[in-house]
Motif scaffolding. Sequence first.
Motif, PDB file in Angstrom:
ATOM      1  N   ASN A  30       0.799  -1.231   0.000  1.00 26.58           N
ATOM      2  CA  ASN A  30       0.000   0.000   0.000  1.00 26.58           C
ATOM      3  C   ASN A  30       0.829   1.277   0.000  1.00 26.58           C
ATOM      4  N   TYR A  32       3.048   4.413  -0.991  1.00 25.78           N
ATOM      5  CA  TYR A  32       3.347   5.320  -2.080  1.00 25.78           C
ATOM      6  C   TYR A  32       4.775   5.845  -1.894  1.00 25.78           C
ATOM      7  N   TYR A  36      10.362  14.942  -1.645  1.00 24.51           N
ATOM      8  CA  TYR A  36      10.264  16.314  -1.170  1.00 24.51           C
ATOM      9  C   TYR A  36      11.593  17.019  -1.382  1.00 24.51           C
ATOM     10  N   PRO A  44       9.974  21.315   4.127  1.00 27.92           N
ATOM     11  CA  PRO A  44      10.015  20.477   2.919  1.00 27.92           C
ATOM     12  C   PRO A  44       8.851  20.812   1.993  1.00 27.92           C
ATOM     13  N   PHE A  46       6.658  19.418  -1.387  1.00 25.38           N
ATOM     14  CA  PHE A  46       6.309  18.272  -2.222  1.00 25.38           C
ATOM     15  C   PHE A  46       6.808  18.473  -3.645  1.00 25.38           C
ATOM     16  N   GLN A  49       4.832  12.375  -6.482  1.00 22.65           N
ATOM     17  CA  GLN A  49       4.451  11.135  -5.810  1.00 22.65           C
ATOM     18  C   GLN A  49       4.029  10.112  -6.847  1.00 22.65           C
ATOM     19  N   TYR A  87      14.482  14.500  -0.470  1.00 17.82           N
ATOM     20  CA  TYR A  87      14.120  13.361   0.373  1.00 17.82           C
ATOM     21  C   TYR A  87      13.182  12.418  -0.368  1.00 17.82           C
ATOM     22  N   GLU A  93      -1.326   5.701   3.832  1.00 13.16           N
ATOM     23  CA  GLU A  93      -2.269   6.322   4.748  1.00 13.16           C
ATOM     24  C   GLU A  93      -2.816   5.253   5.686  1.00 13.16           C
ATOM     25  N   TYR A  98      -0.840   9.672   8.233  1.00 11.67           N
ATOM     26  CA  TYR A  98      -0.021   9.383   7.059  1.00 11.67           C
ATOM     27  C   TYR A  98       1.381   9.775   7.427  1.00 11.67           C
ATOM     28  N   LYS A  99       1.940   8.981   8.372  1.00 11.61           N
ATOM     29  CA  LYS A  99       3.228   9.339   8.932  1.00 11.61           C
ATOM     30  C   LYS A  99       4.308   9.154   7.898  1.00 11.61           C
ATOM     31  N   LEU A 100       5.062  10.165   7.670  1.00 12.76           N
ATOM     32  CA  LEU A 100       6.192  10.090   6.768  1.00 12.76           C
ATOM     33  C   LEU A 100       7.472  10.182   7.577  1.00 12.76           C
ATOM     34  N   ILE A 101       8.376   9.283   7.336  1.00 14.28           N
ATOM     35  CA  ILE A 101       9.660   9.265   8.018  1.00 14.28           C
ATOM     36  C   ILE A 101      10.723   9.743   7.045  1.00 14.28           C
ATOM     37  N   PHE A 102      11.376  10.811   7.417  1.00 14.35           N
ATOM     38  CA  PHE A 102      12.415  11.365   6.577  1.00 14.35           C
ATOM     39  C   PHE A 102      13.751  10.674   6.857  1.00 14.35           C
TER      40      PHE A 102
ATOM     41  N   TYR B  33       0.191  17.528  11.613  1.00  7.92           N
ATOM     42  CA  TYR B  33       1.449  16.944  12.055  1.00  7.92           C
ATOM     43  C   TYR B  33       2.387  18.016  12.597  1.00  7.92           C
ATOM     44  N   TYR B  35       6.634  18.212  13.007  1.00 10.85           N
ATOM     45  CA  TYR B  35       7.961  17.651  12.795  1.00 10.85           C
ATOM     46  C   TYR B  35       8.956  18.648  13.373  1.00 10.85           C
ATOM     47  N   ASN B  99      -3.845   9.600   0.033  1.00 11.65           N
ATOM     48  CA  ASN B  99      -2.395   9.771  -0.034  1.00 11.65           C
ATOM     49  C   ASN B  99      -2.047  11.091  -0.685  1.00 11.65           C
TER      50      ASN B  99
END
Lengths: 112, 113
Positions: A30, A32, A36, A44, A46, A49, A87, A93, A98-102, B33, B35, B99
């Motif tokens: 799932n 994506y 960034y 950051p 976008f 995607q 990045y 999601e 929709y946690k994004l880890i850099f 969020y 950060y 998304n």
Amino acid sequence: LAKTTQPISMDSYEGQEVNITCSHNNIATNDYITWYQQFPSQGPRFIIQGYKTKVTNEVASLFIPADRKSSTLSLPRVSLSDTAVYYCLVGDEGDSSYKLIFGSGTRLLVRP
Amino acid sequence: EPEVTQTPSHQVTQMGQEVILRCVPISNHLYFYWYRQILGQKVEFLVSFYNNEISEKSEIFDDQFSVERPDGSNFTLKIRSTKLEDSAMYFCASHGQGNEKLFFGSGTQLSVL
């Protein structure tokens, strides 16, 4: 969440095409892939995607092979203002976020 | 393009003081969020917020931190008793359903002396 690996830095010259590759071997079905851009002292921003194959917008293209274990951000004809940190992020999601880890990103330096 | 707005742009405080960082997410967004980014380091996830409650938080987000959406437009991050190591750029972000791309604010530079 899948971990991403990308080169720490890249150098290029104005007018060249730049390709930044990111590996994400543990990408989930799932997930994506999102890229960034970050300039110093800014948030950051976008870029693009995608989920699979190729995606193109007005600033970049994103190439994703069939196995989705890597992706390549392509910046056509870079200019000095494209000097930034790029990045690659992988995520989906969840039910409520929709946690994004850099990761550490790729520092692109564009020279005249 | 719509923007996430953060205030103040720079906050200086003394160690042990409470600070509140403010954010106005994009109006029709539902997910919020925080950060942070220590100088020279990567962007670190702190917390996500949806439907008026925390969805996820990182190890960094300890009891000294709290978030609130006091009204229909603001989203705040409170640090109850600041430490020197809390000095960083704090970014607020938001997105709508699916998304979708995450919109980041321009950040609040917090300096703890």
